[in-house]
Design a protein around this motif. Structure first.
Motif, PDB file in Angstrom:
ATOM      1  N   GLY A 344      -3.232  -3.726 -28.638  1.00 39.50           N
ATOM      2  CA  GLY A 344      -2.490  -4.778 -29.293  1.00 39.50           C
ATOM      3  C   GLY A 344      -0.934  -4.462 -28.794  1.00 39.50           C
ATOM      4  N   LEU A 345      -0.016  -5.039 -29.171  1.00 43.28           N
ATOM      5  CA  LEU A 345       1.278  -5.261 -28.834  1.00 43.28           C
ATOM      6  C   LEU A 345       1.830  -4.009 -28.931  1.00 43.28           C
ATOM      7  CD1 LEU A 345       2.461  -8.782 -29.671  1.00 43.28           C
ATOM      8  CD2 LEU A 345       1.855  -7.999 -27.429  1.00 43.28           C
ATOM      9  N   GLU A 346       1.832  -3.487 -30.029  1.00 44.24           N
ATOM     10  CA  GLU A 346       2.418  -1.993 -30.462  1.00 44.24           C
ATOM     11  C   GLU A 346       1.847  -1.070 -29.733  1.00 44.24           C
ATOM     12  OE1 GLU A 346       5.029  -1.736 -32.395  1.00 44.24           O
ATOM     13  OE2 GLU A 346       5.179  -3.607 -33.127  1.00 44.24           O
ATOM     14  N   GLU A 347       0.675  -1.039 -29.581  1.00 44.40           N
ATOM     15  CA  GLU A 347      -0.061   0.025 -28.679  1.00 44.40           C
ATOM     16  C   GLU A 347       0.524  -0.172 -27.310  1.00 44.40           C
ATOM     17  OE1 GLU A 347      -4.133   2.115 -27.724  1.00 44.40           O
ATOM     18  OE2 GLU A 347      -4.074   0.506 -29.005  1.00 44.40           O
ATOM     19  N   HIS A 348       0.713  -1.468 -26.716  1.00 41.77           N
ATOM     20  CA  HIS A 348       1.456  -1.703 -25.478  1.00 41.77           C
ATOM     21  C   HIS A 348       2.853  -0.992 -25.560  1.00 41.77           C
ATOM     22  CE1 HIS A 348      -1.261  -3.668 -22.826  1.00 41.77           C
ATOM     23  NE2 HIS A 348      -1.599  -4.786 -23.886  1.00 41.77           N
ATOM     24  N   LEU A 349       3.614  -1.044 -26.486  1.00 44.75           N
ATOM     25  CA  LEU A 349       5.156  -0.616 -26.564  1.00 44.75           C
ATOM     26  C   LEU A 349       4.915   1.020 -26.611  1.00 44.75           C
ATOM     27  CD1 LEU A 349       7.911  -0.821 -27.357  1.00 44.75           C
ATOM     28  CD2 LEU A 349       7.236  -1.017 -29.855  1.00 44.75           C
ATOM     29  N   MET A 350       4.036   1.487 -27.298  1.00 47.99           N
ATOM     30  CA  MET A 350       4.053   2.934 -27.597  1.00 47.99           C
ATOM     31  C   MET A 350       3.589   3.399 -26.331  1.00 47.99           C
ATOM     32  SD  MET A 350       3.006   3.286 -31.518  1.00 47.99           S
ATOM     33  CE  MET A 350       1.372   2.388 -31.246  1.00 47.99           C
ATOM     34  N   ARG A 351       2.443   2.950 -25.629  1.00 44.63           N
ATOM     35  CA  ARG A 351       2.221   3.748 -24.308  1.00 44.63           C
ATOM     36  C   ARG A 351       3.230   3.585 -23.308  1.00 44.63           C
ATOM     37  NH1 ARG A 351      -2.988   5.174 -24.173  1.00 44.63           N
ATOM     38  NH2 ARG A 351      -4.568   4.560 -25.651  1.00 44.63           N
ATOM     39  N   ILE A 352       3.906   2.562 -23.156  1.00 44.03           N
ATOM     40  CA  ILE A 352       4.875   2.574 -22.150  1.00 44.03           C
ATOM     41  C   ILE A 352       5.926   3.412 -22.599  1.00 44.03           C
ATOM     42  CG2 ILE A 352       6.676   0.948 -21.435  1.00 44.03           C
ATOM     43  CD1 ILE A 352       4.699  -1.515 -21.913  1.00 44.03           C
ATOM     44  N   MET A 353       6.434   3.451 -23.793  1.00 44.74           N
ATOM     45  CA  MET A 353       7.487   4.354 -24.022  1.00 44.74           C
ATOM     46  C   MET A 353       7.247   5.825 -23.919  1.00 44.74           C
ATOM     47  SD  MET A 353      10.105   2.598 -24.519  1.00 44.74           S
ATOM     48  CE  MET A 353      11.096   4.156 -25.028  1.00 44.74           C
ATOM     49  N   ARG A 354       6.179   6.301 -24.283  1.00 45.90           N
ATOM     50  CA  ARG A 354       5.279   7.490 -23.878  1.00 45.90           C
ATOM     51  C   ARG A 354       5.385   7.748 -22.412  1.00 45.90           C
ATOM     52  NH1 ARG A 354      -0.308   9.424 -26.159  1.00 45.90           N
ATOM     53  NH2 ARG A 354      -0.970   8.015 -24.742  1.00 45.90           N
ATOM     54  N   SER A 355       5.171   6.793 -21.340  1.00 46.41           N
ATOM     55  CA  SER A 355       4.953   7.093 -20.192  1.00 46.41           C
ATOM     56  C   SER A 355       6.459   7.196 -19.675  1.00 46.41           C
ATOM     57  CB  SER A 355       4.350   5.886 -19.478  1.00 46.41           C
ATOM     58  OG  SER A 355       3.020   5.664 -19.695  1.00 46.41           O
ATOM     59  N   ILE A 356       7.379   6.344 -20.111  1.00 49.43           N
ATOM     60  CA  ILE A 356       9.052   6.508 -19.901  1.00 49.43           C
ATOM     61  C   ILE A 356       9.411   8.056 -20.401  1.00 49.43           C
ATOM     62  CG2 ILE A 356      11.340   5.623 -20.434  1.00 49.43           C
ATOM     63  CD1 ILE A 356      10.126   2.951 -20.513  1.00 49.43           C
ATOM     64  N   ARG A 357       8.982   8.447 -21.415  1.00 51.39           N
ATOM     65  CA  ARG A 357       9.435   9.709 -21.824  1.00 51.39           C
ATOM     66  C   ARG A 357       8.737  10.983 -20.987  1.00 51.39           C
ATOM     67  NH1 ARG A 357       9.975   9.181 -28.432  1.00 51.39           N
ATOM     68  NH2 ARG A 357      11.444   7.550 -28.488  1.00 51.39           N
ATOM     69  N   ARG A 358       7.613  10.549 -20.625  1.00 55.03           N
ATOM     70  CA  ARG A 358       6.719  11.865 -19.728  1.00 55.03           C
ATOM     71  C   ARG A 358       7.391  11.815 -18.204  1.00 55.03           C
ATOM     72  NH1 ARG A 358       0.753  10.590 -19.610  1.00 55.03           N
ATOM     73  NH2 ARG A 358       0.737  11.333 -21.699  1.00 55.03           N
ATOM     74  N   HIS A 359       7.569  10.508 -17.723  1.00 54.73           N
ATOM     75  CA  HIS A 359       7.851  10.691 -16.356  1.00 54.73           C
ATOM     76  C   HIS A 359       9.522  10.503 -16.166  1.00 54.73           C
ATOM     77  CE1 HIS A 359       3.731  10.218 -15.526  1.00 54.73           C
ATOM     78  NE2 HIS A 359       3.524   9.181 -16.189  1.00 54.73           N
ATOM     79  N   GLN A 360      10.330  10.115 -17.207  1.00 54.08           N
ATOM     80  CA  GLN A 360      11.754  10.038 -16.851  1.00 54.08           C
ATOM     81  C   GLN A 360      12.120   9.153 -15.781  1.00 54.08           C
ATOM     82  OE1 GLN A 360      14.019  11.599 -19.258  1.00 54.08           O
ATOM     83  NE2 GLN A 360      12.136  11.518 -20.436  1.00 54.08           N
ATOM     84  N   PRO A 361      11.392   8.011 -15.466  1.00 56.50           N
ATOM     85  CA  PRO A 361      11.843   7.165 -14.294  1.00 56.50           C
ATOM     86  C   PRO A 361      13.315   6.601 -14.433  1.00 56.50           C
ATOM     87  CG  PRO A 361      10.533   5.962 -15.964  1.00 56.50           C
ATOM     88  CD  PRO A 361      10.866   7.399 -16.407  1.00 56.50           C
ATOM     89  N   ALA A 362      13.885   6.378 -13.168  1.00 54.06           N
ATOM     90  CA  ALA A 362      15.104   5.517 -13.026  1.00 54.06           C
ATOM     91  C   ALA A 362      15.022   4.015 -12.984  1.00 54.06           C
ATOM     92  CB  ALA A 362      15.880   6.085 -11.709  1.00 54.06           C
ATOM     93  N   LEU A 363      13.860   3.613 -13.027  1.00 52.57           N
ATOM     94  CA  LEU A 363      13.512   2.374 -12.893  1.00 52.57           C
ATOM     95  C   LEU A 363      11.920   1.968 -13.441  1.00 52.57           C
ATOM     96  CD1 LEU A 363      14.101  -0.697 -11.768  1.00 52.57           C
ATOM     97  CD2 LEU A 363      12.904   0.064  -9.716  1.00 52.57           C
ATOM     98  N   VAL A 364      11.840   0.998 -14.304  1.00 51.22           N
ATOM     99  CA  VAL A 364      10.643   0.827 -14.938  1.00 51.22           C
ATOM    100  C   VAL A 364      10.449  -0.852 -14.811  1.00 51.22           C
ATOM    101  CG1 VAL A 364       9.430   0.158 -16.959  1.00 51.22           C
ATOM    102  CG2 VAL A 364      10.833   2.253 -16.856  1.00 51.22           C
TER     103      VAL A 364
END
Length: 558
Positions: A344-364
């Motif tokens: 679902g959309l909310e799960e996409h949102l949370m998986r993306i944000m969790r990956s961002i917090r885990r990897h700390q990228p400069a560009l997404v």
């Protein structure tokens, strides 16, 4: 992470602690209810093991699953429950009722309280979890006897001043029937599963919390092998980080269209266009450029696998493979292919944000976000994308999104997220004379002096090349027509230059003839003027002679 208020006990789940204004009420009982698979056990284990890691020992009382199963569950989420047990910081009490025996109402719970009291004292526990309390309903002959026993147990828990989390299933009106929500629990958290378009989403809501404020909205949360992750809907404010630093897109021509130095760091860029217009290639160029600068990039592909993306972009000189090598923590490029229809959309949102917090990228990079909307109706996709873009901007991360436009869209975006987009680049096809060319336009770029000209771009083995359009006497031309038109115009210009040279020569010759004629005419005019002057002089002389003669005769007569 901020320190929770002293009257709260952090659960270790950041989003939940935010909703609870710090955590569960300390030294008081809280209730967690939900059906099978809603995440009760995981939340309970997280609350208990997080407390142990913070120096608060715990006791887990189970009325449903075996201790061995709970230890395996904890290990699956990264909690060393077996080690905590060996160190004496955790004790699990197996209170599963024996269906073959008939237990006395008073004696049964007295024994339970005695065992809990012993375990609490032995471990010095500050946290207690009572899992699947509703299972006890089958061990009592009447509701009245169980209700009185439960009240006695909870009174005892309050006296022990232990932060307690009780879980119950979704048995019909169990918590209401026994007054758990109204009278016993100081905090009530409800879990449920929501099914939409055959995709399940887990939701959490804080029903009540005595003595403190709390979030009231239903909050989606993610439950997988990495544990619980949630982002409260009310958990963001307008506090995006702003940078004056400019970064290159990796495409010199596009940088020039955006004021010469590219977009601001932390901006959100959208490349929208029809199929085959180069959206992914634009996003890949920015990815490659960021990796070459030594920055980390998180690339989330909703349509292409890693191998497809790497292979396809090699044709334009983007070697993504070398940026994905090595240990995950050391990689410059993290490629995550995710099928849009898998969750679902909310799960996409949370998986993306969790990956961002885990990897700390400069560009997404999100390629393409339109995949999330293909099977959705209403404003759910727009709401999710606005939240996602806002959360990325809050973190000061540069975001690149691509959007596929339908052939009959007339170049109009249907995602309606332009209000959150800082730089909007529109790509389109131009088909003429049996040839397709690609055009690029900077629709908007906040804070940047952008080019208003439609430019042409093409693929090469060294990347994307953006060129100024050819504007001739007959209008704008692209592709091979551009070369033909330019050649024709060059020939025409050469011919016109020759004609101009001949015309100028004729004008010079005419000027010389005119000058000669003028000189001749001037000479004639000068000659006539001399003759006239002589004639005047002669007449004036004769008149003067006559006048002198008359004067002499007059004097002689006197």
């Amino acid at each position: 992470m901020t320190t929770p208020p002293p009257d709260t006990a952090a659960t270790g789940i950041q989003g939940l602690d935010f909703l609870l204004q710090g955590g569960l009420p300390r030294d008081r009982p809280s209730l967690l209810r939900g059906g099978p698979g809603t995440g009760k056990t995981v939340i309970s284990l997280t609350f208990l093991c997080h407390g142990i890691q913070q120096g608060e020992n715990g006791v887990l009382v189970t009325f449903d699953e075996s201790p061995e199963a709970l230890i395996r569950h904890a290990a699956g989420f990264g909690f060393a429950a077996d080690r905590f047990i060996e160190e004496g910081r955790l004790r699990i009490l197996d209170m599963r009722p024996d269906r073959s025996e008939v237990a006395g109402e008073y004696v049964e719970l007295t024994a339970i309280m005695a065992r809990m009291d012993h375990a609490l004292q032995k471990t010095g526990a500050r946290r207690l979890v009572v899992d699947a309390l509703d299972v006890l309903e089958g061990a009592f002959s009447t509701e009245i006897s169980l209700r009185s026993e439960l009240a006695r147990v909870f009174d005892w828990l309050r006296e022990r001043r232990t932060t307690t989390l009780i879980t119950i299933g979704e048995q019909e009106e169990f918590s209401t029937r026994y007054g758990l929500e109204d009278y016993v629990a100081d905090c009530v958290i409800a879990l449920k599963q929501d099914l939409d378009h055959r995709v399940m989403t887990r939701l959490l809501r804080v029903v009540k919390r005595r003595g403190g404020a709390h979030g009231t909205s239903e909050t989606p949360f993610l439950l997988d092998s990495d544990g619980i992750f949630m982002i409260p809907v009310t958990g963001s404010v307008l506090s995006a980080k702003v940078s004056n630093e400019r970064i290159s897109t990796g495409i010199p021509g596009l940088d020039a269209m955006l004021g010469g130095q590219g977009p601001y760091r932390g901006s959100t860029l959208l490349f929208s266009g029809q199929a085959g217009t180069g959206k992914t290639s634009m996003a890949t160029a920015m990815t490659h450029s960021a990796c070459e600068r030594g920055e980390k990039v998180l690339y989330i592909s909703f349509e292409e696998s890693v191998d497809e993306l790497v292979r396809n972009q090699q044709s334009i000189g983007a070697d993504l493979r070398r940026h994905t090598e090595g240990h995950e923590a050391d990689r410059r490029l993290i490629l995550q292919p995710i099928r849009a229809v898998e969750m679902g959309l909310e799960e996409h949102l949370m998986r993306i944000m969790r990956s961002i917090r885990r990897h700390q990228p400069a560009l997404v990079v999100l390629d393409p976000i339109s995949s999330l909307a293909n099977r959705r109706t209403g404003d759910s996709t727009k709401d999710m994308l606005l939240r996602l873009i806002h959360l990325i901007k809050e973190a000061g991360i540069t975001a690149v999104a691509t959007e596929l436009l339908a052939d009959d869209s007339l170049g109009v975006s249907h995602l309606d997220v332009s209000s959150m987009i800082d730089v909007w680049i529109k790509l389109r096809r131009h088909e003429s004379n049996g040839e397709m060319n690609r055009l690029v336009t900077a629709v908007k770029a906040r804070g940047l002096p952008i080019s208003s000209q439609v430019k042409e771009f093409r693929f090469s083995d060294k990347g994307l090349v953006i060129e100024d359009p050819y504007v001739g006497e007959s209008g704008i031309a692209y592709g091979t027509a551009r070369e033909a038109r330019q050649s024709e115009d060059e020939q025409a210009v050469e011919q016109l230059h020759a004609e101009l040279s001949r015309a100028r020569q004729r004008r010079r010759e005419l000027d010389e003839i005119n000058a000669a004629s003028e000189r001749l005419a001037q000479a004639e005019r000068d000659a006539r003027a001399v003759n006239i002057e002589r004639e005047i002089t002669e007449i004036e002389r004769r008149l003067a002679n006559i006048q002198r003669a008359r004067s002499a005769i007059t004097r002689s007569r006197r």
